[in-house]
Design a protein around this motif. Structure first.
Motif, PDB file in Angstrom:
ATOM      1  N   TYR A   1       0.863  -1.178   0.000  1.00 13.80           N
ATOM      2  CA  TYR A   1       0.000   0.000   0.000  1.00 13.80           C
ATOM      3  C   TYR A   1       0.903   1.232   0.000  1.00 13.80           C
ATOM      4  O   TYR A   1       1.798   1.340   0.834  1.00 13.80           O
ATOM      5  CB  TYR A   1      -0.901   0.016   1.241  1.00 13.80           C
ATOM      6  N   PRO A   2       0.706   2.160  -0.936  1.00 12.78           N
ATOM      7  CA  PRO A   2       1.599   3.322  -1.000  1.00 12.78           C
ATOM      8  C   PRO A   2       1.292   4.334   0.098  1.00 12.78           C
ATOM      9  O   PRO A   2       0.136   4.576   0.443  1.00 12.78           O
ATOM     10  CB  PRO A   2       1.309   3.901  -2.391  1.00 12.78           C
ATOM     11  N   TYR A   3       2.339   4.919   0.636  1.00 15.52           N
ATOM     12  CA  TYR A   3       2.180   5.975   1.634  1.00 15.52           C
ATOM     13  C   TYR A   3       3.410   6.877   1.568  1.00 15.52           C
ATOM     14  O   TYR A   3       4.454   6.477   1.036  1.00 15.52           O
ATOM     15  CB  TYR A   3       2.028   5.373   3.036  1.00 15.52           C
ATOM     16  N   PRO A   4       3.331   8.092   2.079  1.00 18.48           N
ATOM     17  CA  PRO A   4       4.474   9.003   2.021  1.00 18.48           C
ATOM     18  C   PRO A   4       5.688   8.419   2.744  1.00 18.48           C
ATOM     19  O   PRO A   4       5.546   7.726   3.756  1.00 18.48           O
ATOM     20  CB  PRO A   4       3.960  10.266   2.726  1.00 18.48           C
ATOM     21  N   GLY A   5       6.855   8.705   2.217  1.00 23.62           N
ATOM     22  CA  GLY A   5       8.084   8.299   2.880  1.00 23.62           C
ATOM     23  C   GLY A   5       8.784   7.113   2.274  1.00 23.62           C
ATOM     24  O   GLY A   5       9.742   6.601   2.865  1.00 23.62           O
ATOM     25  N   LEU A   6       8.352   6.659   1.102  1.00 22.05           N
ATOM     26  CA  LEU A   6       8.971   5.489   0.479  1.00 22.05           C
ATOM     27  C   LEU A   6      10.123   5.897  -0.434  1.00 22.05           C
ATOM     28  O   LEU A   6      10.239   5.447  -1.562  1.00 22.05           O
ATOM     29  CB  LEU A   6       7.917   4.696  -0.308  1.00 22.05           C
ATOM     30  N   ASN A   7      10.979   6.781   0.050  1.00 20.31           N
ATOM     31  CA  ASN A   7      12.083   7.262  -0.775  1.00 20.31           C
ATOM     32  C   ASN A   7      13.374   7.288   0.027  1.00 20.31           C
ATOM     33  O   ASN A   7      13.399   7.023   1.232  1.00 20.31           O
ATOM     34  CB  ASN A   7      11.766   8.635  -1.366  1.00 20.31           C
ATOM     35  N   GLY A   8      14.458   7.620  -0.661  1.00 23.48           N
ATOM     36  CA  GLY A   8      15.786   7.402  -0.123  1.00 23.48           C
ATOM     37  C   GLY A   8      16.099   8.109   1.178  1.00 23.48           C
ATOM     38  O   GLY A   8      16.826   7.577   2.017  1.00 23.48           O
ATOM     39  N   SER A   9      15.581   9.324   1.375  1.00 23.94           N
ATOM     40  CA  SER A   9      15.929  10.064   2.584  1.00 23.94           C
ATOM     41  C   SER A   9      15.083   9.676   3.780  1.00 23.94           C
ATOM     42  O   SER A   9      15.369  10.114   4.902  1.00 23.94           O
ATOM     43  CB  SER A   9      15.795  11.575   2.324  1.00 23.94           C
ATOM     44  N   GLN A  10      14.039   8.844   3.574  1.00 24.46           N
ATOM     45  CA  GLN A  10      13.115   8.553   4.660  1.00 24.46           C
ATOM     46  C   GLN A  10      12.948   7.071   4.969  1.00 24.46           C
ATOM     47  O   GLN A  10      12.575   6.730   6.094  1.00 24.46           O
ATOM     48  CB  GLN A  10      11.732   9.152   4.331  1.00 24.46           C
ATOM     49  N   ASP A  11      13.180   6.194   4.022  1.00 25.65           N
ATOM     50  CA  ASP A  11      12.932   4.777   4.259  1.00 25.65           C
ATOM     51  C   ASP A  11      14.248   4.057   4.560  1.00 25.65           C
ATOM     52  O   ASP A  11      15.149   4.017   3.711  1.00 25.65           O
ATOM     53  CB  ASP A  11      12.258   4.160   3.030  1.00 25.65           C
ATOM     54  N   TYR A  12      14.353   3.488   5.756  1.00 26.32           N
ATOM     55  CA  TYR A  12      15.598   2.847   6.181  1.00 26.32           C
ATOM     56  C   TYR A  12      15.970   1.649   5.304  1.00 26.32           C
ATOM     57  O   TYR A  12      17.131   1.221   5.262  1.00 26.32           O
ATOM     58  CB  TYR A  12      15.473   2.373   7.634  1.00 26.32           C
ATOM     59  N   ARG A  13      14.987   1.082   4.616  1.00 26.86           N
ATOM     60  CA  ARG A  13      15.262  -0.091   3.794  1.00 26.86           C
ATOM     61  C   ARG A  13      16.050   0.245   2.541  1.00 26.86           C
ATOM     62  O   ARG A  13      16.628  -0.642   1.906  1.00 26.86           O
ATOM     63  CB  ARG A  13      13.943  -0.778   3.410  1.00 26.86           C
ATOM     64  N   ILE A  14      16.046   1.506   2.145  1.00 24.61           N
ATOM     65  CA  ILE A  14      16.720   1.899   0.903  1.00 24.61           C
ATOM     66  C   ILE A  14      18.208   2.057   1.196  1.00 24.61           C
ATOM     67  O   ILE A  14      18.685   3.107   1.635  1.00 24.61           O
ATOM     68  CB  ILE A  14      16.098   3.178   0.320  1.00 24.61           C
ATOM     69  N   ARG A  15      18.904   0.963   0.955  1.00 21.91           N
ATOM     70  CA  ARG A  15      20.339   0.919   1.220  1.00 21.91           C
ATOM     71  C   ARG A  15      20.933  -0.257   0.448  1.00 21.91           C
ATOM     72  O   ARG A  15      20.216  -1.177   0.049  1.00 21.91           O
ATOM     73  CB  ARG A  15      20.608   0.744   2.712  1.00 21.91           C
ATOM     74  N   ALA A  16      22.223  -0.223   0.254  1.00 22.15           N
ATOM     75  CA  ALA A  16      22.961  -1.361  -0.297  1.00 22.15           C
ATOM     76  C   ALA A  16      23.685  -2.043   0.849  1.00 22.15           C
ATOM     77  O   ALA A  16      24.383  -1.382   1.615  1.00 22.15           O
ATOM     78  CB  ALA A  16      23.951  -0.893  -1.353  1.00 22.15           C
ATOM     79  N   ASP A  17      23.516  -3.344   0.958  1.00 16.06           N
ATOM     80  CA  ASP A  17      24.207  -4.123   1.988  1.00 16.06           C
ATOM     81  C   ASP A  17      25.318  -4.956   1.360  1.00 16.06           C
ATOM     82  O   ASP A  17      25.065  -5.741   0.431  1.00 16.06           O
ATOM     83  CB  ASP A  17      23.231  -5.068   2.708  1.00 16.06           C
ATOM     84  N   MET A  18      26.527  -4.776   1.871  1.00 16.38           N
ATOM     85  CA  MET A  18      27.659  -5.608   1.499  1.00 16.38           C
ATOM     86  C   MET A  18      27.683  -6.777   2.494  1.00 16.38           C
ATOM     87  O   MET A  18      27.755  -6.549   3.705  1.00 16.38           O
ATOM     88  CB  MET A  18      28.956  -4.807   1.578  1.00 16.38           C
ATOM     89  N   THR A  19      27.553  -8.006   1.989  1.00 14.40           N
ATOM     90  CA  THR A  19      27.351  -9.147   2.879  1.00 14.40           C
ATOM     91  C   THR A  19      28.320 -10.293   2.582  1.00 14.40           C
ATOM     92  O   THR A  19      28.928 -10.356   1.513  1.00 14.40           O
ATOM     93  CB  THR A  19      25.908  -9.676   2.753  1.00 14.40           C
TER      94      THR A  19
END
Length: 773
Positions: free
Chosen positions: A694-712
């Motif tokens: 469901y779309p809601y405000p905040g689904l972008n790079g400066s606000q959503d913690y999930r938007i990241r690259a993980d080196m694993t």
């Protein structure tokens, strides 16, 4: 001097030393080119990197080649094998079929079916005129008689169509009626439209049949003095169960056929049952004639099968459940999967070639811009000897082949956050429909392109190419940054392609201690995914260098490995969506779409999977607490400070373009270590659509913690292991500062450990269950 333009392709994408390879070239403005075999090393001309690098190689193919203008048959159609000329009808005629016009108002004539010569106006045919009216015409001695319906046909609507000609009276008729139901067409019953039209005329003469004219479905024969016979007047849309009689059927007989009745055998010449040939593993290009003469038809440029037919009722979503509802064969006037050019030069490669990435460089005149061409191919070893392999993601190269996004995708500028920057090569590629489309494009009727091929010039599978919509190297030229790093570090490596992996499975990988992916291995077949998973599970060490990998399920036929199919559906970041009922691959019978939606998200095998994309800036990684753990601290040996990858050829950082993250809910192995993560991405980075319920405000790079690259990093059974960079831009950060940077250091630590036999540093297998501690 006339403007010189050179384009070419090779018949193979993967070869071994000593193999023959055919080069196919077209040329404007010159009759000869200078050919030189080169080994490619680096392709990105960004000023922060080493620039374009290659090495000229000795080869029997070096020297002057004679070249000429070559022509491509564009458009998909069916050609009927009729050696005894059974379809050269001398008496009466009935032509009928169910059709689903894709572009009835195209402004050009479209032949649905017939035995017609466009130049001499001889024969007979049923089709659409430029205004979209159904029309039946016959020709003799250069004159044409025709009859057309009163109203134009509508797009994306199923009709029953028929034409008759009574030999005795000359009375001709043409008919179309709707056979739409609640599911199969664009418009429903509440729309007050009368779709019917029945018109009759008396023709002055009868058809004249030329012996050399073929019976075609979705096109008609044409001729040009430079190219000879070809097919034009291409039809865009579906055809289901076309039939031919050598008599004029009555209106009552036609009404019976319209309701799905069996064809009367009296006078029946051909009855192509487009539902025959389905298996649980897909369907081929042959459309079988169930009539008395076995006049089977072969598809050219791969007409799309596994499409819903006129009687699709919405209950079955796959042809495997009820093939009789999947008689739709879809044609596109701008489809192209094989240029089929004459071979310009056959070259036997040197017997002692080093495995690597090569191109036949062609130059004429100034030897720059359109007057220079690189025909790229990949040389694998005669027998694997190195410990390290670079797996070239050729399936993904095919998916993006000749993409038109800067020209046709209205979303591209807001998506990338920048205006496209196009070159003369981009413009020339866009102008030439004979180079085909990518799976990011639409055919002219609006349907998404589901097939791609490498038997055509692919201008973005060339060194030096920058994707115009993003202003960076992408796919092939970006992957050369990894290859240049291997060269700079002096590793003994060999290359493999996706084609090799799909064909040979685990056998292609198992001799290598370590396999490195490209920057964006987005398109992966089931065989490829199985083999990669088995390789890791049986002790292989795998370095996933990119982002948004192992994403779309694709398929190849063994007899035509140069053609790839993808169906984009359900979810995912996609340029188009397959229609209802058409989500299954005609090649294999398997459902298309994301591997995630098939129960195999990339996290299960590689620990990370796609989370977001953005195209105007990249960020560095920051070391995470896991990186100090004794089992993985060796990966950071020689790295000073907390930040990794604060520079790169893709927007100035190592974490950018498309990002992957760790996610235990999608199968990331629970013992995976997060070595480093990016953060602070701009709002041009948006969460991938498959993550949003469901779309809601905040689904972008400066606000959503999930938007990241993980080196694993994680350890796998039998001393296997996986390291992931987590970003497309990761590999493009390697060449900065002469390859002396901390991304290069990290990758070097990993590869050095992975290629050595035995246990990896920092790890310990304990107890009989071999759990990683």
């Amino acid at each position: 001097m006339a403007d010189i333009k050179l384009f070419g392709y090779a018949d193979k994408i993967s070869v071994r030393p000593g193999d023959p390879i055919d080069f196919h070239v077209t040329a404007d403005g010159t009759a000869e080119v200078q050919a030189q075999l080169v080994r490619l090393i680096h392709g990105d001309q960004h000023p922060d990197g080493p620039g374009y690098l290659d090495e000229e190689m000795g080869c029997e193919g070096n020297g002057v080649w004679a070249v000429k203008k070559q022509y491509t048959q564009v458009g998909s159609f069916l050609r009927v094998a009729d050696p005894q000329h059974k379809l050269a009808l001398e008496a009466g005629i009935t032509l009928c079929a169910f059709i689903f016009p894709g572009l009835p108002l195209a402004g050009v004539r479209q032949t649905v079916m017939g035995r017609w010569d466009n130049v001499k106006n001889e024969g007979y045919a049923l089709g659409l005129n430029p205004a979209g009216h159904l029309e039946f015409w016959v020709g003799s001695n250069g004159e044409v008689d025709y009859v057309q319906t009163e109203v134009p046909m509508l797009a994306k609507h199923w009709y029953f169509v028929a034409a008759t000609l009574d030999a005795a009276s000359g009375r001709a008729s043409v008919h179309h009626e709707s056979v739409a139901n609640r599911y199969n067409s664009l418009l429903g019953a509440v729309c007050p439209i009368d779709y019917r039209s029945h018109v009759g005329e008396t023709f002055r003469f009868r058809q004249r049949n030329l012996p050399e004219t073929p019976f075609l479905i979705a096109g008609s024969q044409d001729w040009h003095e430079s190219r000879g016979h070809f097919v034009s007047q291409m039809y865009s849309g579906k055809v289901d169960r076309p039939m031919v009689w050598e008599r004029a059927l009555t209106r009552a007989e036609l009404d019976g056929l319209m309701k799905g009745g069996a064809p009367d055998q009296k006078g029946l010449v051909a009855c192509w049952d487009t539902t025959l040939g389905y298996t649980d593993h897909g369907i081929g290009d042959t459309v079988y004639d169930a009539g008395p003469h076995g006049l089977h038809a072969e598809g050219y440029n791969r007409p799309v099968r596994a499409q819903t037919g006129w009687n699709w009722g919405g209950h079955n979503d796959c042809f495997r459940l009820n093939p009789k509802e999947y008689g739709g064969v879809e044609f596109h006037a701008d489809a192209m999967i094989d240029c089929n050019w004459e071979c310009t030069k056959r070259v036997t490669l040197p017997a002692q070639m080093k495995s690597g990435v090569y191109a036949m460089r062609l130059r004429a005149g100034p030897g720059t811009g359109l007057a220079e061409e690189h025909i790229v191919f990949f040389v694998r070893p005669k027998s694997a000897k190195a410990r390290l392999a670079l797996l070239i993601p050729t399936a993904s190269y095919m998916a993006y082949g000749n993409e038109h996004m800067s020209f046709d995708a209205q979303i591209i500028q807001p998506m990338t956050g920048q205006p496209p920057i196009i070159t003369e090569i981009d413009i020339e590629m866009y102008k030439k429909d004979e180079f085909g489309l990518s799976t990011y494009d639409h055919w002219s009727d609006g349907n998404g392109v589901c097939y791609s091929s490498y038997r055509r010039p692919i201008v973005n599978m060339r060194p030096k190419h920058r994707i115009s919509s993003m202003g960076v190297t992408w796919q092939f030229p970006a992957d050369l940054s990894i290859l240049a790093w291997l060269e700079h570090k002096g590793y003994d490596y060999e290359v493999l392609t996706d084609e090799d992996l799909h064909r040979e499975g685990l056998a292609a990988l198992k001799t290598y201690s370590c396999v490195i992916s490209g920057t964006h291995p987005e398109y992966y077949s089931e065989r490829m995914l199985d083999a990669t998973e088995d390789y890791i599970a049986t002790g292989g060490r795998y370095v996933y260098m990119g982002g948004n990998g192992y994403y779309w399920n694709v398929a190849f036929r063994d007899d035509t490995p140069w053609v790839m199919e993808v169906r984009k559906c359900d979810s995912g970041m996609r340029a188009w969506n397959a229609r209802p009922g058409e989500h299954y691959l005609a090649t294999t019978g398997q459902k298309g779409g994301l591997w995630k939606n098939l129960g195999r998200p990339p996290q299960k095998t590689f620990s990370v999977g796609f989370i977001a994309e953005g195209f105007e800036s990249s960020r560095p990684y920051r070391r995470m607490p896991d990186s100090y753990h004794r089992t993985v601290d060796w990966i950071m040996k020689g790295v000073e400070g907390e930040m990794i990858g604060d520079s790169g050829l893709a927007y100035g950082g190592a974490a950018g373009l498309e990002l992957d993250r760790y996610d235990l809910t999608l199968g990331t192995p629970p013992h995976t270590r997060i070595i480093a993560s990016s953060g602070g991405h701009s709002d041009n980075y948006m969460l991938s659509i498959e993550e949003i319920l469901y779309p809601y405000p905040g689904l972008n790079g400066s606000q959503d913690y999930r938007i990241r690259a993980d080196m694993t990093y994680f350890g796998a059974p039998n001393d296997g292991a996986v390291f992931c960079g987590g970003s497309i831009a990761f590999g493009q950060a390697l060449p900065v500062n002469g390859f002396k940077n901390n991304v290069s250091t990290v990758l070097g630590n990993v590869v050095d450990a992975f290629i050595e036999p035995g246990r990896l540093p920092g790890g310990l297998w304990v107890n009989d269950e071999k759990q990683w501690k």
